[in-house]
Structure formats: C-alpha cells, structure tokens
Design an enzyme around this catalytic site. Structure first.
Site, PDB file in Angstrom:
ATOM      1  N   GLY A  21      47.882  49.307  41.583  1.00 33.39           N
ATOM      2  CA  GLY A  21      46.647  48.539  41.763  1.00 33.39           C
ATOM      3  C   GLY A  21      46.535  47.412  40.750  1.00 33.39           C
ATOM      4  N   ARG A  25      49.889  46.294  35.014  1.00 29.75           N
ATOM      5  CA  ARG A  25      50.824  47.414  35.038  1.00 29.75           C
ATOM      6  C   ARG A  25      52.133  46.986  35.695  1.00 29.75           C
ATOM      7  NH1 ARG A  25      51.220  52.150  33.281  1.00 29.75           N
ATOM      8  NH2 ARG A  25      49.183  51.862  32.342  1.00 29.75           N
ATOM      9  N   ARG A  44      45.618  34.201  41.760  1.00 28.53           N
ATOM     10  CA  ARG A  44      44.531  35.156  41.458  1.00 28.53           C
ATOM     11  C   ARG A  44      44.915  36.178  40.406  1.00 28.53           C
ATOM     12  NH1 ARG A  44      40.074  35.537  45.511  1.00 28.53           N
ATOM     13  NH2 ARG A  44      40.360  33.667  46.728  1.00 28.53           N
ATOM     14  N   MET A 181      42.045  54.714  46.421  1.00 32.21           N
ATOM     15  CA  MET A 181      41.339  53.657  47.138  1.00 32.21           C
ATOM     16  C   MET A 181      42.218  52.698  47.962  1.00 32.21           C
ATOM     17  SD  MET A 181      38.382  52.778  44.337  1.00 32.21           S
ATOM     18  CE  MET A 181      37.321  52.037  45.578  1.00 32.21           C
ATOM     19  N   ASP A 205      42.459  61.868  36.554  1.00 29.55           N
ATOM     20  CA  ASP A 205      41.270  62.626  36.166  1.00 29.55           C
ATOM     21  C   ASP A 205      41.001  63.687  37.220  1.00 29.55           C
ATOM     22  OD1 ASP A 205      40.633  59.870  37.467  1.00 29.55           O
ATOM     23  OD2 ASP A 205      38.932  61.127  38.046  1.00 29.55           O
TER      24      ASP A 205
END
Ligand code: HPA
Length: 233
Positions: A21, A25, A44, A181, A205
């Site tokens: 995402g 990274r 972007r 997501m 998590d």
C-alpha cells in the site's frame, strides 16, 4: 507514453509486480532487496521501481490505501503495461483471536464491501479469488524459505473506521482471518483483465486482542513477505 497515473514507458515495468500500500515501503524494499533498481514512477508520489531479484526482473510499486486507489493502478498496470502477475504485499488486522502479530497469510479469497465489485455484477456477489497457481507457488516458496504461512479467507473494506463493535463477528464465524483494504478489487480486476493475482499479508495488529507489532517485528515479517513475493517472478 505512460498511462494517466503512471509515467513509466511501456517495457519499464516487469511482468510481475509487488504492490504494497505504502510507496515508501516500495522504495525501502527496492533499495534493500533488489539489484539495480530504477524508479519508473513518481506521479502523485506513488513510487514504483523495477530491478532484479536472483537475476529475475521484477517490479514493486505502491497501490495507495483502499480499493479506489488500488483499482486505478491495477487497471493501468495490466491494460497499459501488460503486467501479468500482481501480488499485493500488505498488512491486515486479524479478527481471529488466535492469530499472532507477524503471522504471514496467503489469501485464498477476499470477501468485502467494494461498491465497484457489487455494482459491476448488478448487485450480486462475485467471489473474488486468488490465482491458484500463484498461491501454490507462494506456499512452496514459503516452505522452502522456512516461513510459516496460514492459508485462508480475508475481508477487504473501504471503511477503516467503524462504530459497530460487533462488526466482524459474523465474518470471523465464517472463517475470515483478517481485514485489509485492497485485495477484493485486485482479485476481481485481475480475473477480468486476464492477469494473475495473489495477496500475501502480515498480521500487523489483532482487532480482538488489541495486540500490535513492534517496529522490529514488523520489519522482519514484512521482509519475509516480500521474499515470498519476489520468488514468484
Ligand atoms: N482494518 C483495515 N485494514 C487494516 C487493518 C484494520 O484493522 N489493520 C491493517 N490493515
């Protein structure tokens, strides 16, 4: 000429791309795990790189968060650049209590709440599924690398914040391991556009227990997940 949101020239993106995402990274992984990585996109800030892993050409690029952003890049990567294998590498929140942070998950299918996925099928529910060949290869690669994986179903949501505390109960009851997501629309678009897709996720998590990974644990399991992904090139 590139596509609307990617400025690379055709040929600069490999047949296999990893999609975290977070574009930073993508940069970190390209700098640490790839040889001769070259940046092919900065539009972007959605950084993308092509380099070599064990001598094989491979790319990595951010997808952004959520299915809206992911869908734009997946469409353009396949339609303009002819990408053949798209592998999401990201995190998920576990909704199964026993799942520990750092656990790597190979997603077999993605349920979810993508409006695009539903409206395209006239309100009916398409079962968004990973490519079996990629799934099998990822599983074998993980075994070879000594990385423990769990195979199962996940849920892709467009709403990170929600008021309902019971929101995930019925999904857990139906075998969903974790929530993220992006994967549902990735799987659907890849099938529609004749490419292969997979999602490799690490539990960042646990939504049930409140556990979350330290940054060191995160780094280790993220890199494990990237190695599995690059093995698919
Ligand atoms: N919800 C959605 N996506 C996520 C989460 C979550 O709790 N954790 C990591 N990705």
């Amino acid at each position: 000429m590139g596509s609307i949101h990617i400025s690379a020239k055709v040929g600069e993106i490999a047949d296999t791309i990893l999609l975290p995402g977070d574009p930073m990274r993508a940069k970190h992984v390209a700098e640490n795990l790839l040889q001769d990585a070259v940046c092919f996109n900065q539009v972007r800030g959605m950084l993308g790189f092509t380099g070599f892993y064990n001598g094989k050409k491979v790319s990595i690029m951010g997808s952004g968060m959520g299915m809206g952003s992911t869908a734009i890049y997946v469409n353009e990567l396949i339609e303009t650049y002819g990408v053949k294998q798209l592998i999401r590498v990201g995190t998920c929140g576990a909704i199964k209590t026993e799942l520990e942070v750092g656990q790597v998950i190979l997603a077999m299918s993605a349920s979810g709440d993508s409006g695009a996925n539903r409206s395209y099928f006239g309100g009916l529910h398409y079962a968004a599924t990973a490519d079996f060949d990629l799934l099998l290869k990822a599983y074998s690669a993980a075994q070879r690398l000594g990385i423990d994986t769990k195979q199962g179903s996940i849920f892709s949501t467009n709403t990170f914040y929600d008021d309902d505390p019971q929101r995930w109960d019925k999904w857990e009851q139906h075998g969903i391991l974790g929530v993220e997501m992006e994967s549902q629309i990735l799987f659907t678009l890849a099938k529609r556009l004749k490419a292969k897709a997979l999602a490799i996720l690490t539990v960042s998590d646990n939504i049930r227990t409140g556990a979350s990974a330290s940054s060191q644990e995160r780094e280790q399991s993220y890199m494990d997940m990237m190695r599995i992904g690059f093995e698919l090139a």
